[in-house]
Structure formats: structure tokens, C-alpha cells
Write a protein that holds these residues in place. Sequence first.
Motif, PDB file in Angstrom:
ATOM      1  N   LEU A   9      10.781  -6.342  48.891  1.00 40.53           N
ATOM      2  CA  LEU A   9      11.905  -7.175  49.313  1.00 40.53           C
ATOM      3  C   LEU A   9      13.033  -6.347  49.917  1.00 40.53           C
ATOM      4  CD1 LEU A   9      11.950  -9.698  46.344  1.00 40.53           C
ATOM      5  CD2 LEU A   9      11.231 -10.150  48.702  1.00 40.53           C
ATOM      6  N   HIS A  10      13.312  -5.182  49.343  1.00 37.16           N
ATOM      7  CA  HIS A  10      14.340  -4.311  49.918  1.00 37.16           C
ATOM      8  C   HIS A  10      13.922  -3.830  51.308  1.00 37.16           C
ATOM      9  CE1 HIS A  10      16.010  -3.789  45.728  1.00 37.16           C
ATOM     10  NE2 HIS A  10      17.053  -4.152  46.447  1.00 37.16           N
ATOM     11  N   ASP A  11      12.633  -3.523  51.483  1.00 33.61           N
ATOM     12  CA  ASP A  11      12.135  -3.135  52.807  1.00 33.61           C
ATOM     13  C   ASP A  11      12.318  -4.262  53.819  1.00 33.61           C
ATOM     14  OD1 ASP A  11      11.402  -0.647  51.844  1.00 33.61           O
ATOM     15  OD2 ASP A  11       9.245  -1.103  51.757  1.00 33.61           O
ATOM     16  N   GLN A  34      18.452  -8.915  49.591  1.00 36.50           N
ATOM     17  CA  GLN A  34      19.262  -8.524  48.441  1.00 36.50           C
ATOM     18  C   GLN A  34      18.594  -9.132  47.208  1.00 36.50           C
ATOM     19  OE1 GLN A  34      23.263  -9.952  48.549  1.00 36.50           O
ATOM     20  NE2 GLN A  34      23.905  -8.738  46.807  1.00 36.50           N
ATOM     21  N   VAL A  35      18.252  -8.291  46.231  1.00 29.50           N
ATOM     22  CA  VAL A  35      17.460  -8.732  45.082  1.00 29.50           C
ATOM     23  C   VAL A  35      18.285  -8.644  43.800  1.00 29.50           C
ATOM     24  CG1 VAL A  35      15.378  -8.315  43.719  1.00 29.50           C
ATOM     25  CG2 VAL A  35      15.348  -7.918  46.194  1.00 29.50           C
ATOM     26  N   THR A  36      18.243  -9.717  43.031  1.00 32.68           N
ATOM     27  CA  THR A  36      18.791  -9.743  41.673  1.00 32.68           C
ATOM     28  C   THR A  36      17.617  -9.985  40.741  1.00 32.68           C
ATOM     29  OG1 THR A  36      20.891 -10.641  42.447  1.00 32.68           O
ATOM     30  CG2 THR A  36      20.384 -10.920  40.106  1.00 32.68           C
ATOM     31  N   VAL A  37      17.584  -9.262  39.625  1.00 31.84           N
ATOM     32  CA  VAL A  37      16.462  -9.366  38.692  1.00 31.84           C
ATOM     33  C   VAL A  37      16.900 -10.039  37.399  1.00 31.84           C
ATOM     34  CG1 VAL A  37      14.807  -8.053  37.304  1.00 31.84           C
ATOM     35  CG2 VAL A  37      15.344  -7.311  39.635  1.00 31.84           C
ATOM     36  N   ALA A  38      16.086 -10.976  36.936  1.00 31.98           N
ATOM     37  CA  ALA A  38      16.242 -11.580  35.615  1.00 31.98           C
ATOM     38  C   ALA A  38      14.942 -11.322  34.857  1.00 31.98           C
ATOM     39  CB  ALA A  38      16.504 -13.076  35.731  1.00 31.98           C
ATOM     40  N   ARG A  39      15.026 -11.065  33.558  1.00 30.39           N
ATOM     41  CA  ARG A  39      13.849 -10.675  32.777  1.00 30.39           C
ATOM     42  C   ARG A  39      13.160 -11.835  32.063  1.00 30.39           C
ATOM     43  NH1 ARG A  39      12.510  -5.200  33.581  1.00 30.39           N
ATOM     44  NH2 ARG A  39      14.414  -4.195  34.255  1.00 30.39           N
ATOM     45  N   ASP A  40      13.756 -13.026  32.097  1.00 30.29           N
ATOM     46  CA  ASP A  40      13.125 -14.213  31.516  1.00 30.29           C
ATOM     47  C   ASP A  40      13.775 -15.454  32.101  1.00 30.29           C
ATOM     48  OD1 ASP A  40      15.413 -15.102  29.775  1.00 30.29           O
ATOM     49  OD2 ASP A  40      14.966 -13.247  28.706  1.00 30.29           O
ATOM     50  N   GLY A  41      13.217 -16.603  31.796  1.00 29.51           N
ATOM     51  CA  GLY A  41      13.714 -17.850  32.367  1.00 29.51           C
ATOM     52  C   GLY A  41      15.142 -18.173  31.992  1.00 29.51           C
ATOM     53  N   LEU A  42      15.530 -17.889  30.769  1.00 29.82           N
ATOM     54  CA  LEU A  42      16.899 -18.162  30.339  1.00 29.82           C
ATOM     55  C   LEU A  42      17.895 -17.313  31.126  1.00 29.82           C
ATOM     56  CD1 LEU A  42      18.659 -19.781  28.405  1.00 29.82           C
ATOM     57  CD2 LEU A  42      18.351 -17.971  26.719  1.00 29.82           C
ATOM     58  N   GLU A  43      17.573 -16.040  31.301  1.00 28.59           N
ATOM     59  CA  GLU A  43      18.431 -15.159  32.094  1.00 28.59           C
ATOM     60  C   GLU A  43      18.496 -15.639  33.551  1.00 28.59           C
ATOM     61  OE1 GLU A  43      18.571 -10.459  33.329  1.00 28.59           O
ATOM     62  OE2 GLU A  43      17.671 -10.980  31.402  1.00 28.59           O
ATOM     63  N   ALA A  44      17.382 -16.155  34.065  1.00 28.51           N
ATOM     64  CA  ALA A  44      17.364 -16.699  35.428  1.00 28.51           C
ATOM     65  C   ALA A  44      18.316 -17.874  35.558  1.00 28.51           C
ATOM     66  CB  ALA A  44      15.945 -17.127  35.795  1.00 28.51           C
ATOM     67  N   LEU A  45      18.307 -18.772  34.584  1.00 27.47           N
ATOM     68  CA  LEU A  45      19.218 -19.924  34.637  1.00 27.47           C
ATOM     69  C   LEU A  45      20.673 -19.474  34.607  1.00 27.47           C
ATOM     70  CD1 LEU A  45      17.367 -22.426  32.274  1.00 27.47           C
ATOM     71  CD2 LEU A  45      17.395 -22.386  34.783  1.00 27.47           C
ATOM     72  N   ARG A  57      19.152 -13.436  49.843  1.00 26.09           N
ATOM     73  CA  ARG A  57      19.435 -13.268  48.426  1.00 26.09           C
ATOM     74  C   ARG A  57      18.292 -13.882  47.641  1.00 26.09           C
ATOM     75  NH1 ARG A  57      24.060 -12.017  46.232  1.00 26.09           N
ATOM     76  NH2 ARG A  57      23.628 -13.550  44.667  1.00 26.09           N
ATOM     77  N   ILE A  58      17.587 -13.022  46.928  1.00 28.73           N
ATOM     78  CA  ILE A  58      16.403 -13.433  46.174  1.00 28.73           C
ATOM     79  C   ILE A  58      16.628 -13.166  44.691  1.00 28.73           C
ATOM     80  CG2 ILE A  58      13.920 -13.092  45.855  1.00 28.73           C
ATOM     81  CD1 ILE A  58      14.584 -14.015  48.674  1.00 28.73           C
ATOM     82  N   LEU A  59      16.293 -14.142  43.866  1.00 28.12           N
ATOM     83  CA  LEU A  59      16.283 -13.945  42.423  1.00 28.12           C
ATOM     84  C   LEU A  59      14.840 -13.702  42.014  1.00 28.12           C
ATOM     85  CD1 LEU A  59      17.631 -13.887  39.646  1.00 28.12           C
ATOM     86  CD2 LEU A  59      17.352 -16.384  39.563  1.00 28.12           C
ATOM     87  N   LEU A  60      14.574 -12.511  41.499  1.00 31.45           N
ATOM     88  CA  LEU A  60      13.244 -12.128  41.037  1.00 31.45           C
ATOM     89  C   LEU A  60      13.229 -12.238  39.519  1.00 31.45           C
ATOM     90  CD1 LEU A  60      10.426 -10.887  41.357  1.00 31.45           C
ATOM     91  CD2 LEU A  60      11.534  -8.629  41.438  1.00 31.45           C
ATOM     92  N   VAL A  61      12.347 -13.076  38.991  1.00 29.71           N
ATOM     93  CA  VAL A  61      12.287 -13.317  37.552  1.00 29.71           C
ATOM     94  C   VAL A  61      10.938 -12.844  37.027  1.00 29.71           C
ATOM     95  CG1 VAL A  61      12.643 -15.010  35.718  1.00 29.71           C
ATOM     96  CG2 VAL A  61      13.681 -15.393  37.980  1.00 29.71           C
TER      97      VAL A  61
END
Length: 70
Positions: A19-21, A25-36, A1-5
Motif C-alpha cells: 500500500l505504501h508503494d 496512507q495506511v493506519t493499522v488496527a489489530r482487531d475489530g474493536l480497535e478498527a471501530l 487513506r486505508i484502514l488495515l485491520v
Amino acid sequence: RILLVDDYALNIEIVSAFLHDARCQVTVARDGLEALECLRREAFDAVLMDCQMPVMDGYEATRAIRQDAR
């Protein structure tokens, strides 16, 4: 499980494909606040963080992550 920011769509597309290859499992956040917010909701094995993003940059987000005892 990877968080890609990252805020750049092309980076997200390329890194997510790699990462999918690798069967991650990837979750995407578009900025630091969304990552938190993502990190408050669920656990990840790793975080891949861009440094220059709007709202909250990667440096500030990383400092906030490191202050969290989890």
C-alpha cells in the motif's frame, strides 16, 4: 487513506509495504474493536479487514460498520 485491520504482524508488514508503494496512507488496527475506534476518529477511503481476530472478529466489525449511517 486505508484502514488495515489484522492481528498477524507479517500480514501487516507485507500489505502495508504494498500500500505504501501505491502511495496510500495506511493506519493499522489489530482487531475489530480497535478498527471501530479508528473509524469513529477519522475517515478512510477503504477498510481491509481480516476475518479471524481476537476481541472482535472481522465479521462482527463489518456488521457494526455497515450499521453506521456514515
